[in-house]
Scaffold this active site. Structure first.
Site, PDB file in Angstrom:
ATOM      1  N   CYS A  80       0.829  -1.211   0.000  1.00 52.66           N
ATOM      2  CA  CYS A  80       0.000   0.000   0.000  1.00 52.66           C
ATOM      3  C   CYS A  80       0.863   1.262   0.000  1.00 52.66           C
ATOM      4  CB  CYS A  80      -0.875   0.036   1.253  1.00 52.66           C
ATOM      5  SG  CYS A  80      -1.911  -1.396   1.441  1.00 52.66           S
TER       6      CYS A  80
ATOM      7  N   ARG B 120       4.715   0.752  -6.020  1.00 54.75           N
ATOM      8  CA  ARG B 120       4.662  -0.098  -4.822  1.00 54.75           C
ATOM      9  C   ARG B 120       3.677  -1.247  -5.003  1.00 54.75           C
ATOM     10  NH1 ARG B 120       6.674   1.958  -0.233  1.00 54.75           N
ATOM     11  NH2 ARG B 120       5.094   1.003   1.074  1.00 54.75           N
TER      12      ARG B 120
ATOM     13  N   TRP C  39      -2.923  -2.408  -1.618  1.00 59.05           N
ATOM     14  CA  TRP C  39      -2.508  -3.741  -2.094  1.00 59.05           C
ATOM     15  C   TRP C  39      -3.227  -4.709  -1.173  1.00 59.05           C
ATOM     16  CZ3 TRP C  39       1.121  -7.748  -0.487  1.00 59.05           C
ATOM     17  CH2 TRP C  39       1.570  -8.566  -1.534  1.00 59.05           C
TER      18      TRP C  39
ATOM     19  N   ASN D 297      -1.068   1.668   5.926  1.00 62.98           N
ATOM     20  CA  ASN D 297      -0.262   0.661   5.240  1.00 62.98           C
ATOM     21  C   ASN D 297       0.264  -0.269   6.327  1.00 62.98           C
ATOM     22  OD1 ASN D 297       1.420  -0.870   3.649  1.00 62.98           O
ATOM     23  ND2 ASN D 297       3.106   0.608   3.719  1.00 62.98           N
ATOM     24  N   GLY D 298      -0.010  -1.553   6.191  1.00 69.69           N
ATOM     25  CA  GLY D 298       0.478  -2.532   7.167  1.00 69.69           C
ATOM     26  C   GLY D 298      -0.582  -3.587   7.406  1.00 69.69           C
TER      27      GLY D 298
ATOM     28  N   GLU E 215      19.162 -14.980 -10.330  1.00 70.15           N
ATOM     29  CA  GLU E 215      18.694 -13.598 -10.506  1.00 70.15           C
ATOM     30  C   GLU E 215      18.174 -13.400 -11.927  1.00 70.15           C
ATOM     31  OE1 GLU E 215      17.713 -11.416  -8.763  1.00 70.15           O
ATOM     32  OE2 GLU E 215      17.670  -9.635 -10.026  1.00 70.15           O
TER      33      GLU E 215
ATOM     34  N   LYS F 213      14.379 -12.122 -12.999  1.00 70.12           N
ATOM     35  CA  LYS F 213      14.145 -10.981 -13.902  1.00 70.12           C
ATOM     36  C   LYS F 213      13.185 -11.392 -15.016  1.00 70.12           C
ATOM     37  CE  LYS F 213      15.105  -8.107 -11.915  1.00 70.12           C
ATOM     38  NZ  LYS F 213      15.339  -8.618 -10.650  1.00 70.12           N
TER      39      LYS F 213
ATOM     40  N   GLU G 167       9.515 -12.220 -13.359  1.00 71.07           N
ATOM     41  CA  GLU G 167       8.672 -11.200 -12.703  1.00 71.07           C
ATOM     42  C   GLU G 167       8.162 -10.142 -13.672  1.00 71.07           C
ATOM     43  OE1 GLU G 167      10.497  -8.919  -9.588  1.00 71.07           O
ATOM     44  OE2 GLU G 167      12.437  -8.950 -10.541  1.00 71.07           O
TER      45      GLU G 167
ATOM     46  N   HIS H  94      19.198 -34.943 -12.229  1.00 68.97           N
ATOM     47  CA  HIS H  94      18.566 -35.593 -11.073  1.00 68.97           C
ATOM     48  C   HIS H  94      17.053 -35.395 -11.075  1.00 68.97           C
ATOM     49  CE1 HIS H  94      22.448 -36.616  -9.395  1.00 68.97           C
ATOM     50  NE2 HIS H  94      22.838 -35.392  -9.692  1.00 68.97           N
TER      51      HIS H  94
ATOM     52  N   LYS I 222       6.980  -3.215  -4.877  1.00 71.64           N
ATOM     53  CA  LYS I 222       8.408  -2.874  -4.852  1.00 71.64           C
ATOM     54  C   LYS I 222       9.018  -3.226  -3.500  1.00 71.64           C
ATOM     55  CE  LYS I 222      12.289  -1.148  -6.202  1.00 71.64           C
ATOM     56  NZ  LYS I 222      13.121  -1.935  -7.150  1.00 71.64           N
TER      57      LYS I 222
HETATM   58  C1  AGP Z   1      13.366  -8.165  -7.335  1.00 77.25           C
HETATM   59  O1  AGP Z   1      13.359  -7.667  -8.661  1.00 77.25           O
HETATM   60  C2  AGP Z   1      12.034  -7.983  -6.650  1.00 77.25           C
HETATM   61  N1  AGP Z   1      11.599  -6.642  -6.715  1.00 77.25           N
HETATM   62  C3  AGP Z   1      12.041  -8.568  -5.246  1.00 77.25           C
HETATM   63  O2  AGP Z   1      12.490  -9.899  -5.309  1.00 77.25           O
HETATM   64  C4  AGP Z   1      12.941  -7.823  -4.230  1.00 77.25           C
HETATM   65  O3  AGP Z   1      14.300  -8.040  -4.545  1.00 77.25           O
HETATM   66  C5  AGP Z   1      12.656  -8.393  -2.834  1.00 77.25           C
HETATM   67  O4  AGP Z   1      11.294  -8.148  -2.533  1.00 77.25           O
HETATM   68  C6  AGP Z   1      13.532  -7.782  -1.742  1.00 77.25           C
HETATM   69  O5  AGP Z   1      13.293  -6.397  -1.679  1.00 77.25           O
HETATM   70  P1  AGP Z   1      14.341  -5.491  -0.841  1.00 77.25           P
HETATM   71  O6  AGP Z   1      15.644  -5.603  -1.551  1.00 77.25           O
HETATM   72  O7  AGP Z   1      13.761  -4.112  -0.864  1.00 77.25           O
HETATM   73  O8  AGP Z   1      14.408  -6.080   0.552  1.00 77.25           O
END
Ligand code: AGP
Length: 622
Positions: free
Chosen positions: A2, A27, A76, A112-113, A495, A499, A502, A518, A617
């Site tokens: 949020c 966000r 959210w 937010n929370g 990683e 990418k 997501e 395996h 985010k």
């Molecule tokens: C990565 O592209 C994502 N946005 C997500 O995996 C992110 O790295 C993860 O939520 C951790 O966020 P932070 O680095 O703000 O803790």
């Protein structure tokens, strides 16, 4: 996650709030709402499911709501569906007007929370005559504030204090009281909240980009702190209702750094900002030409005493940790244990003394990573955070903080912050390695020189993306993809896979190349995309043989390797080359084509890589 936004000042609040919410869209959210109080004291509330543009259309971009004090929110969904009724703001009245007609609730709030004990509080409030129109924990929270305000009649700060004592969970809460026109009150615990001021305006938001356009003078609200916001002033209070003197800080970046700067998408802009982010990170921690963290309180002797590392993180930050594990082992010669923060926080892991616990987090607000930090501190370990946002919760609760100067990262998929994190980890490995006498100054200097050349090598990769664009369009309709590698290349595949996943929604899986046979190799069919990462010379032949096994089963082989390994073309259907650097640092370069691949597949599919579905985010809830 949020986003909250509040404004009180001389301007009409509506347009300012909508503008701020638009800068918090990254966000992640699925509904939005706004409440503006006009001069007669009436509060007009408009809410809409879906994207912010729906709310903007309903309110002529906020201008249809008169008044200079208001609150806005992008939700959210956690408790309750993403509907108009569940959207914030929420009010203390039992019924809720959705027509946008003026209602005059005593308390109007955004949050937010997560309120963990909201069910029991809901039952308590029902017993006291309250009724609920939504499924949200936030409506319970707002009505609880109203309950204490009416019961004790000691004013907003007291009502908020009693509410904070009673609720369990996390909140960045901003409320307006009917009895206090032109004022906003806030309370914070664990969810991010910043407050900005100008001469005659005051703002509250979940993150700095929302208010950077208006001010760079900001306060970071601490846990269990409340504030009274009036035009041009923020007065802070502790749980006892005593005033807490605070000095505003100057935000570390300007408004335009949080803009697209001519790029169509933040993700592409931030991919192309990586050379600068890496360059700035190197210079930030090599003030006199050598690795030096003393400005952050870490002295050479501290390096000597580090016997072991624990690294906790989530998502891409976790992948940076996995990648760094190989580098620490190679350059510092110490054991490193990497844990997903969401797993570690619930495990009974005895941590060795004389260890350093590192928490990596771009936002510095990830709930699981914050919990892992607190768990490490309970076991009396020294804690070091690597964050991209100063003043964030994880930074403030760590013993030491290394801030990556990557600038604001708006795209949900991290790129430049990730690269900056990796560089900091490389420098830390050199710092520990030389501090423990594992390498002499000359060797350290040679490695540092290699690191210094990474930015221009990234620029070289970015200068020619046509091959990546071709591969992206060829596989934009793929249903699945596999990325495989060994050692550092395996971490890169993790990683790279995230990418792709997501932002393009292709089910991509990272696999240790040696593990394929395996079980997983059974999934390969004709044309399945397998991307092999082969930058580690000592593992090259091993991974190559795994690729041959995949090719024998019909897979399409795309290889990513260092320039000079042209022999790969006998096996691979497609080859991406990156410039060579010292082996431990090849991960920094190998990641770049994979970031571009994810981005261009997303574009090829007509998706929005900046705002991938279901993602946020910063995940400030567990
Ligand atoms: C990565 O592209 C994502 N946005 C997500 O995996 C992110 O790295 C993860 O939520 C951790 O966020 P932070 O680095 O703000 O803790």
């Amino acid at each position: 996650m949020c986003g909250i936004m509040g404004y009180v000042g001389k301007k009409q609040a509506g347009p300012v709030i909508l503008d701020g919410l638009s800068r918090l869209e990254y966000r992640g959210y699925d509904s939005a709402g706004i409440a503006v109080r006009d001069d007669s004291g009436d509060v007009r509330i408009v809410k809409a499911a879906g994207k912010l543009k729906n709310l903007a259309e309903m309110t002529q971009n906020g201008s249809s709501l008169e008044g200079t004090c208001g609150l806005g929110h992008t939700r959210w969904a956690t408790h309750g569906e993403p509907t108009q009724t569940n959207a914030h703001p929420h009010i203390s009245l039992n019924e809720e007007e959705h027509s946008g007609a003026a209602v005059v609730p005593q308390v109007t709030g955004v949050h937010n929370g997560i309120i963990e004990n909201y069910q029991e509080l809901r039952i308590k409030l029902l017993r006291h005559g309250y009724r609920f129109y939504s499924d949200t924990d936030t409506e319970v929270l707002v009505k609880l504030v109203d309950y204490y305000y009416k019961k004790y009649k000691v004013g907003p700060i007291d009502a908020l204090a009693k509410t904070m004592v009673r609720v369990q969970g996390s909140y960045a809460l901003a409320v307006m009281f009917a009895d206090y026109p032109g004022e906003i009150y806030t309370a914070r615990k664990d969810s991010p909240m910043i407050i900005g001021v100008t001469e005659d305006e005051t703002f509250v938001a979940s993150d700095i980009p929302a208010i950077l356009k208006y001010t760079q003078s900001i306060y970071y609200a601490e846990n269990l702190e409340m504030a009274r916001l009036i035009p041009g002033q923020a007065i802070f209070y502790d749980l006892n209702g005593d005033i807490v003197p605070k000095t505003p800080q100057i935000a570390e970046y300007s408004a335009d750094s949080a803009e697209k700067g001519g790029y169509e998408f933040f993700m592409l802009k931030e991919i192309y900002e990586q050379p600068k982010a890496v360059r700035d990170t190197i210079s930030a921690f090599t003030p006199d030409g050598e690795v030096d963290f003393s400005a952050e309180g870490l002295l050479p002797d501290d390096a000597k005493n580090v016997e072991r590392l624990y690294i906790f993180a989530c998502g891409s930050a976790y992948h940076a940790a996995v990648l760094s594990q190989y580098v620490f082992e190679e350059l510092a010669g110490i054991p490193v244990r990497v844990e997903m923060a969401s797993e570690f926080r619930y495990r009974a892991v005895p941590l060795e003394k004389n260890s350093l616990a590192i928490v990596i987090s771009q936002s510095g607000e990830t709930a699981d990573s914050l919990a892992a930090l607190r768990k490490a501190k309970e076991q009396v370990l020294k804690t070091l955070s690597i964050v991209n946002v100063s003043g964030s919760s994880i930074a403030r609760e760590s013993d030491y903080t290394l801030r990556t100067p990557a600038g604001p990262e708006i795209a949900v998929a991290t790129t430049k912050a990730f690269s900056a994190q990796v560089i900091v980890l490389y420098l830390l490995a050199l710092w520990i390695g030389s501090g423990k006498g594992r390498m002499d100054r000359e060797r350290c200097r040679e490695y540092l020189e290699e690191i210094r050349q990474i930015p221009e090598k990234i620029e070289e990769i970015l200068s020619d993306k046509t091959k990546i664009q071709w591969l992206a369009s060829k596989f934009s309709n793929a249903k699945e993809a596999f990325l495989i590698g060994r050692g550092i290349d395996y971490a890169v595949s993790m990683e790279g896979s995230l990418k792709v996943k997501e932002v393009s929604y292709i089910h991509s899986e990272a696999y240790a190349a040696g593990e394929l046979k395996h079980g997983t190799i059974s999934l390969l069919e004709k044309g399945t995309l397998v991307i092999g990462i082969l930058t580690q010379k000592d593992l090259y032949e091993k991974t190559l043989s795994n690729l041959i096994e995949c090719k024998a089963r019909g897979a399409y082989i795309a290889a990513l390797t260092g320039r000079g390994n042209s022999g790969i073309e006998e096996t691979a259907d497609f080859t991406m080359y990156v410039p060579e650097t010292a082996q431990p640092f090849m991960g920094s370069l190998a990641l770049i084509p994979l970031q571009l691949l994810g981005f261009y597949i997303s574009i090829a599919k007509g998706l929005d890589p900046d705002k991938p579905r279901n993602l946020a985010k910063s995940v400030t809830v567990e």
